[in-house]
Design a protein around this motif. Sequence first.
Motif, short mmCIF file in Angstrom:
data_model
loop_
_atom_site.label_atom_id
_atom_site.label_comp_id
_atom_site.label_asym_id
_atom_site.label_seq_id
_atom_site.Cartn_x
_atom_site.Cartn_y
_atom_site.Cartn_z
N GLY A 1 -26.62 20.06 37.14
CA GLY A 1 -27.15 21.34 37.59
C GLY A 1 -26.12 22.45 37.54
N VAL A 2 -26.60 23.68 37.52
CA VAL A 2 -25.75 24.86 37.49
C VAL A 2 -25.71 25.45 38.90
N VAL A 3 -24.53 25.50 39.49
CA VAL A 3 -24.37 25.97 40.86
C VAL A 3 -24.35 27.50 40.86
N VAL A 4 -25.33 28.10 41.51
CA VAL A 4 -25.43 29.56 41.58
C VAL A 4 -24.58 30.05 42.75
N THR A 5 -23.73 31.03 42.49
CA THR A 5 -22.81 31.51 43.52
C THR A 5 -23.16 32.89 44.05
N ASP A 6 -23.77 33.72 43.22
CA ASP A 6 -24.09 35.08 43.67
C ASP A 6 -25.24 35.61 42.82
N ALA A 7 -26.44 35.64 43.40
CA ALA A 7 -27.62 36.09 42.66
C ALA A 7 -28.62 36.70 43.63
N PRO A 8 -28.45 37.97 43.95
CA PRO A 8 -29.30 38.63 44.96
C PRO A 8 -30.79 38.57 44.67
N ALA A 9 -31.18 38.49 43.39
CA ALA A 9 -32.61 38.49 43.06
C ALA A 9 -33.30 37.17 43.42
N TYR A 10 -32.52 36.15 43.70
CA TYR A 10 -33.09 34.85 44.09
C TYR A 10 -33.08 34.75 45.62
N ASP A 11 -34.23 34.95 46.24
CA ASP A 11 -34.31 34.82 47.70
C ASP A 11 -34.58 33.35 48.03
N ILE A 12 -33.57 32.53 47.75
CA ILE A 12 -33.72 31.08 47.81
C ILE A 12 -32.51 30.49 48.52
N GLU A 13 -32.74 29.55 49.41
CA GLU A 13 -31.66 28.87 50.12
C GLU A 13 -31.86 27.36 50.03
N ASP A 14 -30.77 26.63 49.81
CA ASP A 14 -30.78 25.17 49.81
C ASP A 14 -31.97 24.62 49.01
N ALA A 15 -32.06 25.05 47.78
CA ALA A 15 -33.22 24.66 46.95
C ALA A 15 -32.81 24.58 45.49
N TYR A 16 -33.76 24.13 44.68
CA TYR A 16 -33.57 23.94 43.25
C TYR A 16 -34.53 24.85 42.49
N VAL A 17 -34.04 25.40 41.39
CA VAL A 17 -34.87 26.19 40.49
C VAL A 17 -34.76 25.58 39.10
N VAL A 18 -35.89 25.13 38.57
CA VAL A 18 -35.93 24.58 37.21
C VAL A 18 -36.38 25.70 36.28
N VAL A 19 -35.54 26.02 35.31
CA VAL A 19 -35.85 27.09 34.37
C VAL A 19 -36.25 26.48 33.03
N ARG A 20 -37.39 26.89 32.53
CA ARG A 20 -37.92 26.41 31.26
C ARG A 20 -37.05 26.88 30.10
N PRO A 21 -37.23 26.29 28.91
CA PRO A 21 -36.45 26.73 27.75
C PRO A 21 -36.67 28.18 27.37
N ASP A 22 -37.80 28.78 27.77
CA ASP A 22 -38.06 30.18 27.43
C ASP A 22 -37.65 31.14 28.54
N GLY A 23 -36.84 30.67 29.50
CA GLY A 23 -36.28 31.57 30.48
C GLY A 23 -37.18 31.91 31.64
N TYR A 24 -38.29 31.20 31.81
CA TYR A 24 -39.17 31.40 32.96
C TYR A 24 -39.01 30.23 33.93
N ILE A 25 -39.21 30.52 35.19
CA ILE A 25 -39.05 29.51 36.23
C ILE A 25 -40.24 28.57 36.21
N GLY A 26 -39.97 27.28 36.01
CA GLY A 26 -41.03 26.28 36.02
C GLY A 26 -41.28 25.74 37.41
N MET A 27 -40.20 25.50 38.16
CA MET A 27 -40.34 24.92 39.49
C MET A 27 -39.32 25.50 40.44
N ILE A 28 -39.73 25.68 41.70
CA ILE A 28 -38.82 25.92 42.82
C ILE A 28 -39.13 24.84 43.84
N ALA A 29 -38.11 24.05 44.19
CA ALA A 29 -38.34 22.89 45.05
C ALA A 29 -37.20 22.73 46.05
#
Length: 449
Positions: free
Chosen positions: A408-436
């Motif tokens: 996985g890629v550890v995100v360190t600073d990304a204000p547009a992601y209002d996400i805590e202690d979670a996973y974001v799966v990004v599809r090959p076309d750059g769209y979010i497939g899953m937030i879990a």
Amino acid sequence: MDNEILIVGAGPTGLTLAVDLARRGVDHRIVDRDTEFAGSRGKGIQPRTLEVFADLGVLDAAQKHGGPYPPMRGYQDGQVAWERVMAPTVDARPDVPYPNPLMLPQWRTAEILRDKLTELGGRVEAGVEFQGFTQDSDGVTAMLDGQPVRARYLVGADGGRSVVRKATGVEFIGETFEQHRIQIADVRVTGLDRDHWHIWTNAEGPVLALCPMAGTDTFQLTTTRYDSVDLPGLVREIAGFTVTDVGWSSQWRANVRMVDRYRIGRVFLAGDAAHVHTPAGGQGLNTGVQDAYNLGWKLASGSEELLDSYESERLPIAADVLGISNKLFTRGIDRRDDAMDRSDPVLRQLGLHYRDSKLSVDTRSSPGSLRAGDRAPDGLAGSRRIHEALRGPQFTVLTFGAASYPGGVVVTDAPAYDIEDAYVVVRPDGYIGMIATEAADVRQYLGRW
């Protein structure tokens, strides 16, 4: 099979698909009836398409040959009547690396993509005519220059007059506004400054426009005098400048049409073969590129479920974009002094999403503003950008807070992601497939798709 994928049409849509397949090592063949690919045509590359170009490795070339839109200058009765910008220039943000449209003549866009395809070991076969097809449960038999060619899938990216679409029998639904027609051409003009997009108007509205094409010595000429064959004489009469050369030219009618099916068995439609727009808002070419970018990884997978999702995801997008461009075109006719907000994220295709897709899964009990199906914003992942980590043909797992995932890629600073202690799966076309919130859900998602 002679080929896995047969692509008919080597405009920006077909070329984007060919480049995406080539970098994945997927066998394909791309053919085009024309032997020359000329004309400025669609000249606006929207920010979301610039992100696609970055992923495909052609952004540097696009930026080298392209440039910003110049300010517009209007003339009436031989005098400067107004000046304005098409859209305000905005600064890059942590989540949006390329916020401004890029002017790039369509012939140059195609040239850049063809060069990339060649670099990847592919090539366009020009002067090859598609003459129809039959299909069965195993593949498609297409007729090219009178010879049968077998492919697993056929993609029609052959423009608004698509022969592939006509061969499928799919209806092209919509209307043509015969009263709104223009002549368009690429010309060279002596003595006219290249710092403005020049527009001459009369009481009825715009009559002639000359827009300097970035990275060239030509202007794109448009005129409502569509019956004129003497373009140099027209420019001399209205603007008082001398045209020294007329290159590519065409007559254009306001068409607003789209198909109601993107997939017909083993045949797929993309770009102008599936939808045609007014030029307002610079949406047509960009929507075609997005079609191809959505389809490429799904064709590479061979999953029937994924291939079905191409239509369910892209058809609503095309319908929405079609409505946007038609609305802008109508407003432009009715209110010629209307300063439309072309910095809108919708026009720049940054707000397009697949939230209703079956590929979009969010297991959180309280979803935030960023949802599965949205474009993955940029940000920082240690010393590199998130979008840099996403480049390539793979799915990517982003981790936030205490979440951890192998590879996985550890995100360190990304204000547009209002996400805590979670996973974001990004599809090959750059769209979010899953937030879990559970790693097991991520494994299950990746295992399925």
